[in-house]
Design an enzyme around this catalytic site. Structure first.
Site, short mmCIF file in Angstrom:
data_model
loop_
_atom_site.label_atom_id
_atom_site.label_comp_id
_atom_site.label_asym_id
_atom_site.label_seq_id
_atom_site.Cartn_x
_atom_site.Cartn_y
_atom_site.Cartn_z
CB CYS A 63 -1.00 -0.04 1.15
SG CYS A 63 -2.37 1.12 0.96
CD GLU B 278 0.02 -4.80 5.91
OE1 GLU B 278 -0.24 -3.58 5.90
OE2 GLU B 278 0.25 -5.45 4.87
CG HIS C 277 -3.08 -3.08 3.82
ND1 HIS C 277 -2.21 -2.30 4.55
CD2 HIS C 277 -3.85 -2.22 3.12
CE1 HIS C 277 -2.44 -1.02 4.31
NE2 HIS C 277 -3.44 -0.94 3.45
#
Length: 218
Positions: A76, A190, A188
């Site tokens: 991002c 994560e 994302h």
């Protein structure tokens, strides 16, 4: 393995890397950057990251390490930082650069337009990745040396009730790329609970480190 720790999803990236077996260093200073062989640029707010990189005197050293071939994974805002060109650059905003691409910030709308979808990512085995897009950028164009790893297939790809991707935009928008040791995603990894993007990056870093040094022919 380092995680840039000036702003953004630092803890989430660090946890994912640790689950993949990597020892993690949080990078805020040049001396910490010098100690890592690879780096993650987390999701966050790209203009804030730029200001903080300047405040911590990290912009120049980071550019040098990227130009010198350090492997980097950017998600991002990290993708924005790795772009050579920004279409809608904020006043005074700079990037680290390294990937021959043009990026548009906040291409999918505001926070309320965030969405999730299933996404096929080249180099990530085991089926589609659950991709989380939050105020996501879009890769508008890439140079000849850039490999496109993923394209957003549009609303038909299974966006959840968090929103529909880019109403009115064409399908197949580029959302993940690789150039040499640099990998960047508009989503994302994560935040999804799926560590396969991180695992592929950790594996690539290990393979690169184990490769024999180039022979100079002498």
């Amino acid at each position: 393995m380092g995680v840039l720790s000036v702003q953004g999803d630092v803890a989430e990236h660090a946890a994912a890397l640790e689950r993949c077996g990597a020892a993690v260093t949080l990078v805020r200073r040049e001396r910490e950057l010098d100690d890592v062989e690879a780096l993650v640029l987390p999701g966050g707010e790209s203009t804030a990251m730029h200001r903080l990189l300047r405040a911590f005197d990290l912009m120049g050293p980071l550019r040098e390490r990227v130009a010198g071939g350090m492997p980097v994974l950017g998600s991002c805002a990290g993708l924005i930082l790795l772009a050579d060109r920004l279409e809608d650059r904020a006043a005074g905003q700079e990037t680290v650069g390294g990937i021959d691409m043009t990026v548009r910030r906040n291409a999918f709308g505001r926070q309320v337009d965030s969405f999730e979808c299933a996404l096929d990512v080249t180099g990530v085995d085991g089926g589609p990745v659950h991709a989380v897009f939050i105020r996501a950028p879009q890769v508008v164009s890439v140079g000849p040396g850039v490999e496109v790893l993923a394209r957003l297939p549009g609303a038909a790809a299974g966006a959840t009730d968090r929103g529909e991707p880019g109403a009115g935009e064409q399908d197949d928008r580029i959302v993940a790329v690789r150039q040499g040791p640099l990998v960047a995603t508009a989503f994302h990894p994560e935040l999804s609970g799926d560590d396969r993007v991180h695992r592929a990056f950790v594996r690539a870093v290990a393979t690169r480190a184990a490769a024999p040094a180039p022979h100079d022919g002498r």
